[in-house]
Design a protein around this motif. Structure first.
Motif, PDB file in Angstrom:
ATOM      1  N   LYS A  47       0.821  -1.215   0.000  1.00  0.00           N
ATOM      2  CA  LYS A  47       0.000   0.000   0.000  1.00  0.00           C
ATOM      3  C   LYS A  47       0.854   1.264   0.000  1.00  0.00           C
ATOM      4  O   LYS A  47       0.420   2.307  -0.489  1.00  0.00           O
ATOM      5  CB  LYS A  47      -0.946   0.002   1.198  1.00  0.00           C
ATOM      6  N   GLU A  48       2.060   1.188   0.549  1.00  0.00           N
ATOM      7  CA  GLU A  48       2.934   2.361   0.557  1.00  0.00           C
ATOM      8  C   GLU A  48       3.403   2.743  -0.844  1.00  0.00           C
ATOM      9  O   GLU A  48       3.927   3.841  -1.045  1.00  0.00           O
ATOM     10  CB  GLU A  48       4.139   2.117   1.460  1.00  0.00           C
ATOM     11  N   ASN A  49       3.237   1.847  -1.791  1.00  0.00           N
ATOM     12  CA  ASN A  49       3.605   2.155  -3.174  1.00  0.00           C
ATOM     13  C   ASN A  49       2.463   2.772  -3.965  1.00  0.00           C
ATOM     14  O   ASN A  49       2.571   2.938  -5.185  1.00  0.00           O
ATOM     15  CB  ASN A  49       4.102   0.890  -3.881  1.00  0.00           C
ATOM     16  N   GLY A  50       1.385   3.133  -3.274  1.00  0.00           N
ATOM     17  CA  GLY A  50       0.305   3.861  -3.908  1.00  0.00           C
ATOM     18  C   GLY A  50      -0.943   3.037  -4.135  1.00  0.00           C
ATOM     19  O   GLY A  50      -0.891   1.954  -4.719  1.00  0.00           O
ATOM     20  N   HIS A  51      -2.080   3.572  -3.653  1.00  0.00           N
ATOM     21  CA  HIS A  51      -3.377   2.946  -3.878  1.00  0.00           C
ATOM     22  C   HIS A  51      -4.457   3.939  -3.495  1.00  0.00           C
ATOM     23  O   HIS A  51      -4.180   5.001  -2.899  1.00  0.00           O
ATOM     24  CB  HIS A  51      -3.524   1.655  -3.071  1.00  0.00           C
ATOM     25  N   TRP A  52      -5.692   3.593  -3.806  1.00  0.00           N
ATOM     26  CA  TRP A  52      -6.833   4.428  -3.401  1.00  0.00           C
ATOM     27  C   TRP A  52      -7.980   3.489  -3.061  1.00  0.00           C
ATOM     28  O   TRP A  52      -8.545   2.847  -3.934  1.00  0.00           O
ATOM     29  CB  TRP A  52      -7.222   5.381  -4.530  1.00  0.00           C
ATOM     30  N   ARG A  53      -8.277   3.412  -1.762  1.00  0.00           N
ATOM     31  CA  ARG A  53      -9.327   2.500  -1.322  1.00  0.00           C
ATOM     32  C   ARG A  53     -10.552   3.262  -0.840  1.00  0.00           C
ATOM     33  O   ARG A  53     -10.445   4.227  -0.087  1.00  0.00           O
ATOM     34  CB  ARG A  53      -8.831   1.586  -0.192  1.00  0.00           C
ATOM     35  N   ILE A  54     -11.731   2.802  -1.277  1.00  0.00           N
ATOM     36  CA  ILE A  54     -13.011   3.260  -0.734  1.00  0.00           C
ATOM     37  C   ILE A  54     -13.724   2.037  -0.181  1.00  0.00           C
ATOM     38  O   ILE A  54     -13.929   1.047  -0.899  1.00  0.00           O
ATOM     39  CB  ILE A  54     -13.865   3.951  -1.805  1.00  0.00           C
ATOM     40  N   SER A  55     -14.113   2.094   1.095  1.00  0.00           N
ATOM     41  CA  SER A  55     -14.704   0.938   1.769  1.00  0.00           C
ATOM     42  C   SER A  55     -15.527   1.428   2.948  1.00  0.00           C
ATOM     43  O   SER A  55     -15.499   2.612   3.292  1.00  0.00           O
ATOM     44  CB  SER A  55     -13.599  -0.012   2.247  1.00  0.00           C
ATOM     45  N   PRO A  56     -16.272   0.541   3.597  1.00  0.00           N
ATOM     46  CA  PRO A  56     -16.969   0.957   4.815  1.00  0.00           C
ATOM     47  C   PRO A  56     -15.976   1.434   5.863  1.00  0.00           C
ATOM     48  O   PRO A  56     -14.881   0.878   6.004  1.00  0.00           O
ATOM     49  CB  PRO A  56     -17.684  -0.323   5.265  1.00  0.00           C
TER      50      PRO A  56
END
Length: 600
Positions: A47-56
């Motif tokens: 995740k430190e290498n980049g991501h975009w999460r949308i979750s509850p």
């Protein structure tokens, strides 16, 4: 934990693409092109290498959505979440076809009850290596690092804050309420593009995709699978040039923990005939013309300099290097960018180019005036060089050999030249010269590439190894489907290269022909070729059973990687893979014919 490859779904805007996991995280996104450095690279690192999460809000990292699906006839993805307190919401992920800059849009809509939602955006430019400087401008966030800049906003606006080099937001929605997030990239030295209305962009995107997919002329029993595969091929198309990327990713492994990790974000000539055929057969003439035009531009020049692959814009330089700061998908290192196979000699590509242009002409695509002269130049080079050993279709990194498939495709090149000149005697060229070459190549393959003791064609001259590429011999017309040598080859490949009903490209046991350690999964395109060959040799029931088995390998949104591990039950290799989806479309068409398909 690393998500299985099949847990991802594709979004894109016909210039680039991203992968969204079942956990709601966008883990791969290259901007502004397919082959640009990724700004989300968690797929190949963490995740430190980049991501975009949308979750509850409060959901653990490994929690997944309840279900997901593409909106019919489109590349708009809907992921549904049911929350513990009885509420539910969906996230609509898409990239509108761009007028100016690339946008990623994620619309969150509450469906029932009340839900708390969390968004975590962690931008990392240059394949997860560069942390940008993020500042707030008029309620929005702008991230800048070197040549890259990205704006992040929401409509209506929700509060955001910085945390651990990421931009976070948490908000509540009641049934019927929605929030749209928009991430827009542009070159940092340019002014910010005009913002788009995300809700209008969604309506336009759905209309664009549905209008496009409605052109499909396939009417057989596998309509859903064929349509999804065609949409995937369209999504891998670079609209400005018509080039089709082999896959959306780099370095997804052919063996978990292994080194067979390659960059497939480029255009391969080997795919040209089969891709063109699938587009022509399903009514997508504009895409077929664009692909042929890309092909003619890419191959223009000295025939001796013909490459096996090019950049999506037709670029010739694709230098290969490693990214040591990325651990690799499931610790499968190295992570590679570029592809050194671009410098290999693969003589089969000459046949594939000539076959593609013959197919286009035979299907009524208007001829380009200069195309025939290019073909004559390619033939002249091939006539002088077809006896050379090469690296072959599979881009082996071992010694050059006289691969049977390469020789067969040299025969195809001469055969298509003869057929073209017979259909149009006004064309320049010496048809007898190409007939002589065709006969010489055919005789050479029969004498040196066929094992009469075992009744099968081999991988290369003097070898006892087999190659699934020889399944294409009846398809290209080198021998008729009922020839005993064809039937023997089909049976031998299925017996010796079979893997739980699917097919590997070649054996990797012992001293491997490709010069690489480790193993790989069943190759999905080759498995579709086996289904075609079974149908052509009169075994329709077995062909359909294999095709149904292959359809079951697709993930929940209909996507296929390059390979499949039938023991572990998981997809392998770059994803989604154009060659696999072309195979699916062509086999569905083949099985729809009462009789075997024509051999040319």
């Amino acid at each position: 934990m690393t998500q299985p490859i099949e847990d991802y779904a594709l979004i894109g805007d016909l210039m680039t693409s991203g992968l969204v996991g079942r956990d709601g995280s966008l883990d791969w996104l290259c901007l502004p092109r397919f082959d640009s450095p990724a700004c989300f690279a968690a797929l190949l690192g963490d995740k430190e290498n980049g991501h975009w999460r949308i979750s509850p809000a409060g959901a653990p990292d490994d929690e997944q959505c309840t279900r997901r699906a593409y909106v019919d006839g489109s590349l708009v993805l809907e992921s549904y979440w049911d929350t513990p307190d009885g509420g539910s919401f969906k996230v609509v992920d898409f990239m509108p076809q761009r007028d100016d800059a690339p946008d990623v849009m994620r619309i969150v809509e509450c469906l029932t009850g009340e839900v708390a939602v969390r968004s975590v955006l962690r931008l990392r430019f240059d394949y997860g290596h560069v942390v940008p400087w993020v500042r707030r401008v008029d309620g929005e966030r702008v991230a800048v690092a070197g040549p890259d800049s990205a704006w992040f906003r929401s409509e209506p606006a929700v509060p955001t804050w910085g945390e651990a080099n990421s931009t976070c937001s948490e908000f509540s929605l009641a049934a019927g309420e929605r929030v749209a997030f928009v991430l827009t990239w542009h070159a940092s030295h340019e002014q910010r593009p005009e913002p788009l209305d995300p809700y209008e962009a969604l309506r336009t995107s759905l209309a664009d995709w549905r209008d496009w997919s409605a052109q499909c002329t396939y009417e057989g029993p596998y309509l859903e699978a064929v349509t999804r595969s065609l949409i995937t091929l369209k999504a891998l198309t670079y609209a400005p040039t018509g080039g089709i990327a082999a896959a959306a990713t780099t370095s997804l492994p052919e063996e978990i923990g292994g080194v067979r990790n390659w960059d497939y974000r480029y255009c391969w000539l080997r795919d040209s005939t089969l891709t063109l055929g699938s587009l022509l057969e399903t009514g997508f003439l504009d895409e077929a013309r664009a692909w042929r035009s890309w092909l003619l531009r890419a191959i223009a020049g000295d025939p001796a300099d013909l490459q096996i692959m090019y950049g999506i814009g037709g670029e010739r330089r694709i230098p290969e290097f490693d990214l040591p700061w990325l651990r690799g998908y499931a610790s499968s290192a190295p992570v590679r960018v570029g592809n050194a196979a671009v410098d290999q000699l693969q003589l089969d590509v000459y046949g594939e180019v000539l076959d593609s242009l013959y197919l286009a002409r035979s299907n009524g695509l208007p001829s380009e005036r200069h195309a025939w002269r290019i073909q004559l130049a390619l033939l002249d080079f091939l006539e002088r060089n077809w006896r050379r050993p090469d690296e072959g279709l599979w881009e082996v990194r071992g010694p050059r050999r006289h691969f049977v498939h390469s020789k067969v495709m040299a025969w195809v090149a001469a055969d298509r030249a003869v057929r073209t000149m017979e259909s149009d005697p006004s064309l320049l060229g010496d048809v007898e010269r190409w007939r002589t070459m065709r006969d010489e190549v055919h005789r050479d393959v029969i004498e040196n590439g066929f094992d009469p003791e075992r009744g099968t064609f081999t991988q290369y001259y003097g070898s006892r190894e087999l190659d699934a590429a020889t399944l294409l011999i009846p398809r290209v017309g080198f021998l008729p489907p009922d020839d005993p040598r064809v039937i023997g080859t089909v049976d031998a490949v299925r017996a010796e290269l079979g893997s739980s009903g699917l097919v590997r490209r070649y054996s990797t046991e012992g001293p491997s022909v490709d010069g690489l350690p480790g193993d790989e999964g069943a190759f999905l395109a080759c498995s579709f070729w086996l289904a075609d060959a079974l149908h052509m040799t009169g075994r329709d029931k077995e062909a359909r059973e294999l095709f149904e088995r292959l359809l079951a390998v697709r993930n929940d949104v209909g996507l296929l990687a390059e390979e499949y591990d039938p023991v572990a039950g998981r997809q392998l290799g770059n994803f989604p893979q154009a060659f696999s989806h072309v195979g699916l479309v062509n086999t569905a068409i083949t099985l729809g014919r009462t009789h075997a398909p024509p051999t040319v």
